[in-house]
Design a protein around this motif. Structure first.
Motif, PDB file in Angstrom:
ATOM      1  N   HIS A  31       0.748  -1.536  -0.200  1.00 52.67           N
ATOM      2  CA  HIS A  31       0.260  -0.168  -0.055  1.00 52.67           C
ATOM      3  C   HIS A  31       0.735   1.481  -0.127  1.00 52.67           C
ATOM      4  N   ILE A  32       0.712   2.082  -0.911  1.00 46.02           N
ATOM      5  CA  ILE A  32       1.415   3.298  -0.591  1.00 46.02           C
ATOM      6  C   ILE A  32       0.810   4.583  -0.401  1.00 46.02           C
ATOM      7  N   PRO A  33       1.432   4.701   0.612  1.00 47.22           N
ATOM      8  CA  PRO A  33       0.328   6.515   1.969  1.00 47.22           C
ATOM      9  C   PRO A  33       0.277   7.203   0.820  1.00 47.22           C
ATOM     10  N   TYR A  34      -0.682   8.065   1.569  1.00 51.60           N
ATOM     11  CA  TYR A  34      -0.879   9.189   0.872  1.00 51.60           C
ATOM     12  C   TYR A  34      -1.600  10.545   1.409  1.00 51.60           C
ATOM     13  N   LEU A  35      -1.688  11.099   1.502  1.00 52.06           N
ATOM     14  CA  LEU A  35      -2.375  12.354   1.682  1.00 52.06           C
ATOM     15  C   LEU A  35      -4.157  12.998   1.772  1.00 52.06           C
ATOM     16  N   PRO A  36      -5.350  12.051   2.127  1.00 56.40           N
ATOM     17  CA  PRO A  36      -6.367  12.512   2.081  1.00 56.40           C
ATOM     18  C   PRO A  36      -7.177  13.795   2.361  1.00 56.40           C
ATOM     19  N   ALA A  37      -6.102  14.703   2.618  1.00 51.81           N
ATOM     20  CA  ALA A  37      -6.045  15.523   3.171  1.00 51.81           C
ATOM     21  C   ALA A  37      -5.991  16.809   1.662  1.00 51.81           C
ATOM     22  N   PHE A  38      -5.683  16.190   0.620  1.00 60.63           N
ATOM     23  CA  PHE A  38      -4.839  16.825  -0.207  1.00 60.63           C
ATOM     24  C   PHE A  38      -5.234  15.775  -1.796  1.00 60.63           C
TER      25      PHE A  38
ATOM     26  N   MET B  79      -1.804  -5.519   4.498  1.00 55.33           N
ATOM     27  CA  MET B  79      -2.412  -6.410   5.918  1.00 55.33           C
ATOM     28  C   MET B  79      -3.915  -4.914   6.034  1.00 55.33           C
ATOM     29  N   GLY B  80      -4.443  -3.732   5.746  1.00 53.75           N
ATOM     30  CA  GLY B  80      -5.143  -3.573   6.681  1.00 53.75           C
ATOM     31  C   GLY B  80      -6.583  -4.310   6.906  1.00 53.75           C
ATOM     32  N   ASP B  81      -7.071  -5.319   6.059  1.00 54.62           N
ATOM     33  CA  ASP B  81      -8.223  -5.820   5.779  1.00 54.62           C
ATOM     34  C   ASP B  81      -7.922  -7.025   7.301  1.00 54.62           C
ATOM     35  N   PHE B  82      -7.005  -7.564   7.020  1.00 53.48           N
ATOM     36  CA  PHE B  82      -6.778  -9.015   8.449  1.00 53.48           C
ATOM     37  C   PHE B  82      -7.278  -8.659   9.683  1.00 53.48           C
ATOM     38  N   ILE B  83      -8.196  -7.085   9.774  1.00 53.07           N
ATOM     39  CA  ILE B  83      -9.354  -7.058  11.053  1.00 53.07           C
ATOM     40  C   ILE B  83     -10.925  -7.929  11.001  1.00 53.07           C
ATOM     41  N   ARG B  84     -11.044  -8.779   9.679  1.00 56.09           N
ATOM     42  CA  ARG B  84     -11.828  -9.387   9.380  1.00 56.09           C
ATOM     43  C   ARG B  84     -11.977 -10.523   9.892  1.00 56.09           C
ATOM     44  N   TYR B  85     -10.611 -11.056  10.076  1.00 59.64           N
ATOM     45  CA  TYR B  85     -10.427 -12.248  11.280  1.00 59.64           C
ATOM     46  C   TYR B  85     -10.501 -12.628  12.655  1.00 59.64           C
ATOM     47  N   ILE B  86     -10.824 -11.618  12.776  1.00 57.90           N
ATOM     48  CA  ILE B  86     -10.987 -11.168  14.059  1.00 57.90           C
ATOM     49  C   ILE B  86     -12.223 -11.465  14.586  1.00 57.90           C
ATOM     50  N   SER B  87     -13.422 -12.165  15.053  1.00 57.99           N
ATOM     51  CA  SER B  87     -14.815 -11.948  14.505  1.00 57.99           C
ATOM     52  C   SER B  87     -15.100 -11.097  16.445  1.00 57.99           C
ATOM     53  N   PHE B  88     -17.085 -10.895  15.085  1.00 60.89           N
ATOM     54  CA  PHE B  88     -17.211  -9.947  16.146  1.00 60.89           C
ATOM     55  C   PHE B  88     -17.809 -10.162  17.939  1.00 60.89           C
TER      56      PHE B  88
ATOM     57  N   ALA C 211      -8.590   0.451   4.311  1.00 56.90           N
ATOM     58  CA  ALA C 211      -8.131   0.422   5.337  1.00 56.90           C
ATOM     59  C   ALA C 211      -7.066   0.414   5.957  1.00 56.90           C
ATOM     60  N   SER C 212      -6.030  -0.201   4.860  1.00 60.45           N
ATOM     61  CA  SER C 212      -4.270   0.021   4.911  1.00 60.45           C
ATOM     62  C   SER C 212      -3.909   1.849   4.913  1.00 60.45           C
ATOM     63  N   GLN C 213      -4.761   2.748   4.484  1.00 62.29           N
ATOM     64  CA  GLN C 213      -4.383   4.135   4.427  1.00 62.29           C
ATOM     65  C   GLN C 213      -4.980   4.706   6.085  1.00 62.29           C
ATOM     66  N   GLU C 214      -5.873   3.707   7.239  1.00 58.64           N
ATOM     67  CA  GLU C 214      -6.181   3.628   8.229  1.00 58.64           C
ATOM     68  C   GLU C 214      -5.288   3.099   9.225  1.00 58.64           C
ATOM     69  N   MET C 215      -4.646   2.136   9.060  1.00 64.72           N
ATOM     70  CA  MET C 215      -3.356   1.743   9.948  1.00 64.72           C
ATOM     71  C   MET C 215      -2.309   2.895   9.733  1.00 64.72           C
ATOM     72  N   TRP C 216      -2.167   2.679   7.919  1.00 64.37           N
ATOM     73  CA  TRP C 216      -0.815   3.689   8.097  1.00 64.37           C
ATOM     74  C   TRP C 216      -1.274   4.701   8.742  1.00 64.37           C
ATOM     75  N   ALA C 217      -2.800   6.106   8.538  1.00 59.88           N
ATOM     76  CA  ALA C 217      -2.568   6.537   9.478  1.00 59.88           C
ATOM     77  C   ALA C 217      -2.709   6.939  10.987  1.00 59.88           C
ATOM     78  N   ASN C 218      -2.686   6.010  11.910  1.00 57.96           N
ATOM     79  CA  ASN C 218      -2.642   5.265  13.114  1.00 57.96           C
ATOM     80  C   ASN C 218      -1.653   5.133  13.207  1.00 57.96           C
ATOM     81  N   GLY C 219      -0.558   3.989  12.776  1.00 56.87           N
ATOM     82  CA  GLY C 219       1.312   4.178  12.786  1.00 56.87           C
ATOM     83  C   GLY C 219       1.207   5.172  13.131  1.00 56.87           C
ATOM     84  N   CYS C 220       1.106   6.219  12.471  1.00 57.46           N
ATOM     85  CA  CYS C 220       1.916   7.047  12.223  1.00 57.46           C
ATOM     86  C   CYS C 220       1.586   8.883  13.148  1.00 57.46           C
ATOM     87  N   ALA C 221       0.153   8.426  13.998  1.00 60.13           N
ATOM     88  CA  ALA C 221      -0.473   9.169  14.729  1.00 60.13           C
ATOM     89  C   ALA C 221       0.698   8.684  16.342  1.00 60.13           C
TER      90      ALA C 221
END
Length: 527
Positions: A49-56, A183-192, A401-411
């Motif tokens: 996944h190549i991160p980007y800036l959603p703000a721009f 790996m942003g979509d790995f969340i689906r492997y952990i059930s509700f 999903a992967s961009q969200e993971m990147w954003a949380n990682g940077c945070a």
């Protein structure tokens, strides 16, 4: 007419064949006869996944503000975002002070966790309303780690802050690597059921951790993972047993026998908790709908109801100050001795002297290993909130999903160099941000700037001196109400006994032992 129909059908067939070819070309690996470079490009595109800036990035919210067109008038959008940011800030300040206590850190570090991490997510995150900062469950898990690695965190707060920064650094590195590997979509492997049971069990554990402050224990109460008087209290049930054994103890203060539980602390805590709980129940009953959001009285109710934690801090501070300054312990009266023993925040530093590289005082291997569970829970909580709100707002196509993971990682990476600790998306503050009329992440910038003003103002931080920890415990008790879900347990019982057993087992194991064992047991049950 039949000819026209046949022609239309033929066109549809041709379009379908072209679409199938495009999908095939996109999804299937290149044939073995293709060049090595083509294969590398394919796998790079599919597995990275190549991160980007959603703000721009179009349709980025900042570009829409700067060059338009925007879906609401420019001034109206700015006003809506400012009011939403102000509302969230007045909720965040008492929560930040409270959640820092869960993480076994000085109260001000809870506010530090809402500055640089929040600003970082604002520009990197793909969710418009998601509010990133300190959250209850991640704070509890961080606190368990700190209690284990820094047993003297109460007397050596700087060591606890250094440890928290190193944990945030590891969480940021893990999330960033996973994001680049798509790996942003790995969340689906952990059930509700696992997630619901874990969250409910962790919420009960949060309540357990706050008993010391809520009841004003005058003796040391161990935290899960902490070593006290040479004994390590590794699991929650051991802490419960310790509290039960010392429930009726007495302690001598100035020659007077006092009960180990301070009645003034309990009165402050539960005197504030009851109205806070009533407001939470009213907000649950009076649901936010698009029609109600247009009503000026409902918007006023929403604003005022979310100020109650802030009011609780002010009232608790005033009561504790009057009791402490009015106490005369030299008289050896029980009431005066209890009043003088109320736990308060005391000195809260002001200023933004927070930028410092995380000192690697602890083994990176050990921290990495222990940070995996925090990383998974932080991302799962953040992603589930972002997805739910994006669905409500019709913004699912903007979410990645992967961009969200990147954003949380940077945070978390930026948090590690600004005296913060691991952060995640907050469900309560994100929902409040959305319900308060936020149009873009400009509301989160407003929240961050208000927190900066609070942190840098010495008059405001000096006024926090008499904030009682019992009042912060009341805020935490009220905030965990929405985390405990008996409704999910009942629905699982009705529709799937396997999901019910998984959820209940995860809940019990998380509460009885600790968060890592609870999460691992839940995942094992769901396989």
């Amino acid at each position: 007419m039949l000819d026209a129909a046949r022609t239309g059908i033929e066109d549809l067939k041709i379009s379908a064949i072209e679409l199938a070819e495009e999908i095939k070309e996109e999804c299937l690996p290149p044939p073995m006869t293709d060049s090595t470079m083509k294969k590398i490009k394919y796998f790079a595109k599919r597995w990275t996944h190549i991160p980007y800036l959603p703000a721009f990035h179009r349709p980025g919210w900042l570009l829409r503000y700067l060059v338009g067109p925007y879906d609401v008038p420019w001034l109206e959008g700015v006003v809506s975002d400012f009011m939403a940011g102000l509302t969230v800030a007045l909720t965040l300040i008492p929560q930040g002070l409270s959640y820092a206590g869960l993480a076994n850190l000085p109260a001000i570090n809870g506010l530090y966790a809402a500055i640089l991490p929040s600003a970082t997510y604002t520009f990197f995150g793909s969710s418009m309303p998601l509010a990133v900062g300190p959250v209850a469950v991640v704070s509890l898990m961080t606190g368990e780690m700190i209690a284990e690695l820094v047993p003297d965190f109460a007397t050596d707060p700087q060591a606890a802050v250094d440890c928290a920064a190193q944990i945030a650094l590891c969480c940021g590195i893990i999330l960033s690597i996973m994001a680049v590997l798509n790996m942003g979509d790995f969340i689906r492997y952990i059930s509700f059921p696992v997630m619901s049971g874990f969250t409910s069990g962790a919420a009960c554990g949060i309540g357990l951790s706050q008993l010391k402050s809520a009841l004003g224990f005058l003796i040391k109460i161990p935290q899960t993972g902490q070593t006290l008087d040479g004994v390590k209290y590794e699991y929650n049930y051991e802490v419960m047993r310790y509290i039960n054994e010392h429930w009726y103890d007495t302690i001598k203060v100035s020659g007077v026998e006092l009960d180990v539980k301070n009645p003034y602390a309990a009165k402050i805590c539960f005197g504030l908790y009851i109205p806070l709980l009533l407001v939470v129940l009213l907000k649950t009953w009076i649901k936010t709908t698009p029609e109600r959001k247009k009503n000026i009285f409902f918007r006023l109710w929403l604003f005022v109801s979310n100020l109650f934690p802030f009011f609780a801090i002010l009232i608790g501070c005033r009561v504790a100050k009057d009791l402490i300054l009015g106490a005369h312990p030299e008289t050896h009266e029980e009431d005066d001795l209890y009043a003088s023993k109320i736990e308060i925040l005391k000195d809260v530093p002001s200023g933004l002297d927070i930028l410092r590289a995380p000192p690697l005082n602890f083994s990176m291997g050990e921290i990495f290993q222990k940070s995996i569970a925090i990383t998974l829970i932080a991302y799962m909580e953040s992603w589930s909130v972002a997805r739910k709100l994006a669905d409500i707002r019709g913004e699912l196509p903007l979410l990645n999903a992967s961009q969200e993971m990147w954003a949380n990682g940077c945070a978390n990476l930026l948090g590690s160099v600004s005296s913060a600790y691991p952060v995640s998306g907050s469900f309560s503050r994100s929902s409040l941000n959305h319900n308060s009329g936020a149009k873009t992440p400009l509301s989160k910038i407003t929240t961050m700037l208000i927190v900066v003003v609070v942190v840098t103002s010495s008059k405001i931080t000096d006024s926090m001196y008499y904030i009682p920890k019992a009042a912060l415990a009341a805020i935490i008790f009220a905030s965990i109400y929405g985390l405990i879900s008996f409704e999910d347990l009942w629905e699982a019982w009705k529709h799937s006994k396997k999901d019910f057993i998984t959820m209940l087992t995860t809940w019990i194991m998380t509460l009885t032992f600790d968060t890592e064992i609870g999460l691992g047991t839940g995942i094992g049950c769901s396989i």
